[in-house]
Design a protein around this motif. Structure first.
Motif, PDB file in Angstrom:
ATOM      1  N   CYS A 180       0.814  -1.218   0.000  1.00  0.00           N
ATOM      2  CA  CYS A 180       0.000   0.000   0.000  1.00  0.00           C
ATOM      3  C   CYS A 180       0.846   1.266   0.000  1.00  0.00           C
ATOM      4  O   CYS A 180       0.539   2.230  -0.706  1.00  0.00           O
ATOM      5  CB  CYS A 180      -0.926   0.018   1.212  1.00  0.00           C
ATOM      6  SG  CYS A 180      -2.268  -1.183   1.177  1.00  0.00           S
ATOM      7  N   ARG A 181       1.907   1.291   0.800  1.00  0.00           N
ATOM      8  CA  ARG A 181       2.619   2.554   1.043  1.00  0.00           C
ATOM      9  C   ARG A 181       4.066   2.583   0.563  1.00  0.00           C
ATOM     10  O   ARG A 181       4.632   3.658   0.452  1.00  0.00           O
ATOM     11  CB  ARG A 181       2.624   2.859   2.544  1.00  0.00           C
ATOM     12  CG  ARG A 181       1.266   2.689   3.232  1.00  0.00           C
ATOM     13  CD  ARG A 181       0.270   3.748   2.827  1.00  0.00           C
ATOM     14  NE  ARG A 181      -0.954   3.609   3.578  1.00  0.00           N
ATOM     15  CZ  ARG A 181      -1.186   4.143   4.770  1.00  0.00           C
ATOM     16  NH1 ARG A 181      -0.237   4.825   5.359  1.00  0.00           N
ATOM     17  NH2 ARG A 181      -2.342   3.981   5.365  1.00  0.00           N
ATOM     18  N   GLN A 209       3.025   3.750 -14.072  1.00  0.00           N
ATOM     19  CA  GLN A 209       3.381   3.182 -12.781  1.00  0.00           C
ATOM     20  C   GLN A 209       2.196   2.478 -12.151  1.00  0.00           C
ATOM     21  O   GLN A 209       2.341   1.452 -11.482  1.00  0.00           O
ATOM     22  CB  GLN A 209       3.886   4.295 -11.851  1.00  0.00           C
ATOM     23  CG  GLN A 209       4.637   3.802 -10.633  1.00  0.00           C
ATOM     24  CD  GLN A 209       6.000   3.221 -10.983  1.00  0.00           C
ATOM     25  OE1 GLN A 209       6.571   3.539 -12.026  1.00  0.00           O
ATOM     26  NE2 GLN A 209       6.513   2.363 -10.129  1.00  0.00           N
ATOM     27  N   LEU A 210       1.014   3.018 -12.384  1.00  0.00           N
ATOM     28  CA  LEU A 210      -0.199   2.397 -11.863  1.00  0.00           C
ATOM     29  C   LEU A 210      -0.405   1.023 -12.500  1.00  0.00           C
ATOM     30  O   LEU A 210      -0.784   0.060 -11.826  1.00  0.00           O
ATOM     31  CB  LEU A 210      -1.395   3.302 -12.141  1.00  0.00           C
ATOM     32  CG  LEU A 210      -2.708   2.947 -11.445  1.00  0.00           C
ATOM     33  CD1 LEU A 210      -2.546   2.997  -9.936  1.00  0.00           C
ATOM     34  CD2 LEU A 210      -3.798   3.911 -11.889  1.00  0.00           C
ATOM     35  N   TYR A 256      -4.412   3.631  -2.603  1.00  0.00           N
ATOM     36  CA  TYR A 256      -3.268   4.463  -2.224  1.00  0.00           C
ATOM     37  C   TYR A 256      -2.411   4.828  -3.437  1.00  0.00           C
ATOM     38  O   TYR A 256      -1.936   5.956  -3.560  1.00  0.00           O
ATOM     39  CB  TYR A 256      -2.435   3.759  -1.150  1.00  0.00           C
ATOM     40  CG  TYR A 256      -2.975   3.962   0.241  1.00  0.00           C
ATOM     41  CD1 TYR A 256      -2.747   5.154   0.921  1.00  0.00           C
ATOM     42  CD2 TYR A 256      -3.731   2.986   0.867  1.00  0.00           C
ATOM     43  CE1 TYR A 256      -3.249   5.361   2.194  1.00  0.00           C
ATOM     44  CE2 TYR A 256      -4.247   3.183   2.148  1.00  0.00           C
ATOM     45  CZ  TYR A 256      -4.001   4.379   2.800  1.00  0.00           C
ATOM     46  OH  TYR A 256      -4.514   4.584   4.062  1.00  0.00           O
ATOM     47  N   HIS A 257      -2.232   3.887  -4.332  1.00  0.00           N
ATOM     48  CA  HIS A 257      -1.431   4.188  -5.523  1.00  0.00           C
ATOM     49  C   HIS A 257      -2.211   5.080  -6.492  1.00  0.00           C
ATOM     50  O   HIS A 257      -1.615   5.929  -7.169  1.00  0.00           O
ATOM     51  CB  HIS A 257      -0.987   2.887  -6.196  1.00  0.00           C
ATOM     52  CG  HIS A 257       0.127   2.201  -5.460  1.00  0.00           C
ATOM     53  ND1 HIS A 257       1.450   2.394  -5.761  1.00  0.00           N
ATOM     54  CD2 HIS A 257       0.105   1.344  -4.407  1.00  0.00           C
ATOM     55  CE1 HIS A 257       2.197   1.678  -4.942  1.00  0.00           C
ATOM     56  NE2 HIS A 257       1.402   1.032  -4.113  1.00  0.00           N
ATOM     57  N   ASN A 262     -12.129   9.536  -8.087  1.00  0.00           N
ATOM     58  CA  ASN A 262     -13.376   8.801  -7.854  1.00  0.00           C
ATOM     59  C   ASN A 262     -13.101   7.310  -7.688  1.00  0.00           C
ATOM     60  O   ASN A 262     -13.766   6.629  -6.895  1.00  0.00           O
ATOM     61  CB  ASN A 262     -14.346   9.036  -9.020  1.00  0.00           C
ATOM     62  CG  ASN A 262     -14.865  10.456  -9.056  1.00  0.00           C
ATOM     63  OD1 ASN A 262     -14.852  11.163  -8.035  1.00  0.00           O
ATOM     64  ND2 ASN A 262     -15.322  10.906 -10.217  1.00  0.00           N
ATOM     65  N   GLN A 263     -12.101   6.804  -8.416  1.00  0.00           N
ATOM     66  CA  GLN A 263     -11.738   5.389  -8.269  1.00  0.00           C
ATOM     67  C   GLN A 263     -11.067   5.130  -6.911  1.00  0.00           C
ATOM     68  O   GLN A 263     -11.189   4.036  -6.354  1.00  0.00           O
ATOM     69  CB  GLN A 263     -10.803   4.970  -9.397  1.00  0.00           C
ATOM     70  CG  GLN A 263     -11.459   4.940 -10.772  1.00  0.00           C
ATOM     71  CD  GLN A 263     -10.494   4.468 -11.851  1.00  0.00           C
ATOM     72  OE1 GLN A 263      -9.676   3.567 -11.621  1.00  0.00           O
ATOM     73  NE2 GLN A 263     -10.567   5.075 -13.018  1.00  0.00           N
ATOM     74  N   VAL A 264     -10.329   6.129  -6.408  1.00  0.00           N
ATOM     75  CA  VAL A 264      -9.739   6.000  -5.069  1.00  0.00           C
ATOM     76  C   VAL A 264     -10.826   5.670  -4.054  1.00  0.00           C
ATOM     77  O   VAL A 264     -10.715   4.714  -3.277  1.00  0.00           O
ATOM     78  CB  VAL A 264      -9.013   7.302  -4.663  1.00  0.00           C
ATOM     79  CG1 VAL A 264      -8.617   7.256  -3.183  1.00  0.00           C
ATOM     80  CG2 VAL A 264      -7.787   7.541  -5.527  1.00  0.00           C
TER      81      VAL A 264
END
Length: 327
Positions: free
Chosen positions: A146-147, A229-230, A258-259, A281-283
């Motif tokens: 996640c981080r 990167q995503l 998080y990404h 919105n996807q976050v």
């Protein structure tokens, strides 16, 4: 006294590599070797490297294999007890190696010692931005995915045994070799490697709460590479799912959120409000609890994206009016 192998992959870094090498030579901890990996660099980077006459420097040449390939070559040649990576445009503070060696010497279960980083611009000036992970201890695989608390490739110093514990064989380049970073994941090799270490070995990640690395942000680095990167994260998730499905099931949506948020922040910096809002919105749809877990950063990111999105029609109208008047 433990020896540190400092691996510097070099490709098109003529403008920065001298300062990078100099920052290693100025270290207060002096028992190190510098392995400069010429990854088929087409510019004058290696000519700059050859100006340094320190006996601790060794230049290793190879055809271009990308950043993970250069790091793998460096590990194969490393003679040190500890291994450190330094990107050819980043800079270390003089006491970095001293701090990490002390940390590892005094923490026998820590395999990866990392630090805070400060962002600098192309001219080497501070941007006022920092990588300061909220968590330095008790780091789990889910947290890494996640981080990514290590943050960047120039922040960590790693025991050589760690790489022996995760090595695998492949023949991507026509010969069977030991691999450590996965060269099939050239945009996410760092996080995939740290994650694999956390899942497959007993070694712990632990951070030093000090800024010891200057991480350079260039205009090309701030480009729409964020979207690529995503996609790279998705590849890491699929690889990890093949051997640790329970971990992925537990944190996949949170990791994506998080990404995605990170990508939204990069898009905002580029002025791309339309895509920033779509991804924000996807976050929320992937992991709405991110608002509770990190309310400040998440809400500010969303507000910035929506303000930029709302300003786009006005910017377009002003541009149209200007064309009309000129016409």
């Amino acid at each position: 006294m433990k020896k540190v192998s400092v691996i510097i992959p070099v490709y098109n870094a003529e403008k920065y590599v001298a300062a990078t090498i100099e920052s290693v030579l100025l270290q207060t901890y002096e028992n190190f070797e510098i392995l400069i990996i010429d990854d088929g660099s087409p510019d004058g980077s290696i000519n700059v490297c050859q100006l340094f006459k320190d006996s601790r420097i060794k230049i290793i040449r190879q055809a271009n294999r990308g950043l993970p390939g250069a790091r793998n070559t460096g590990i194969r040649h490393a003679q040190g007890d500890y291994v450190a990576f330094l990107d050819a445009d980043d800079i270390w503070l003089p006491n970095k190696l001293e701090k990490h060696v002390e940390h590892l010497d005094n923490s026998p279960t820590v395999g990866i010692s990392f630090c805070y980083s400060a962002f600098i611009n192309e001219k080497g000036n501070s941007t006022g931005l920092y990588q300061k992970p909220r968590k330095l201890y008790d780091i789990t695989p889910s947290y890494i995915l996640c981080r990514n608390p290590v943050g960047n490739g120039s922040a960590a110093v790693i025991r050589r045994e760690v790489f022996q514990d995760i090595k695998f064989q492949d023949n991507l380049h026509g010969i069977a070799e030991d691999y450590y970073f996965d060269e099939r994941l050239p945009r996410a090799e760092d996080i995939e490697c740290w994650l694999r270490i956390s899942i497959q070995t007993h070694w712990r990640h632990e951070g030093i709460p000090e800024i010891l690395t200057f991480y350079r942000i260039t205009s090309s680095g701030l480009s729409a590479n964020a979207l690529k990167q995503l996609k790279a994260l998705e590849d890491v998730v699929e690889k990890t799912r093949s051997y640790a499905p329970d971990i992925i099931a537990h944190c996949e949506k949170a990791a994506k959120a998080y990404h995605l948020r990170y990508t939204v922040r990069r898009l905002v910096s580029l002025g791309d409000g339309i895509n920033a809002v779509k991804l924000f919105n996807q976050v929320i749809s992937n992991h709405w609890r991110i608002v509770l877990e990190e309310p400040g950063k998440t809400l500010l990111t969303g507000i910035a994206a929506y303000i930029l999105w709302l300003l786009y029609p006005l910017k377009f109208a002003m541009k149209h009016l200007q064309i009309t008047i000129i016409g």
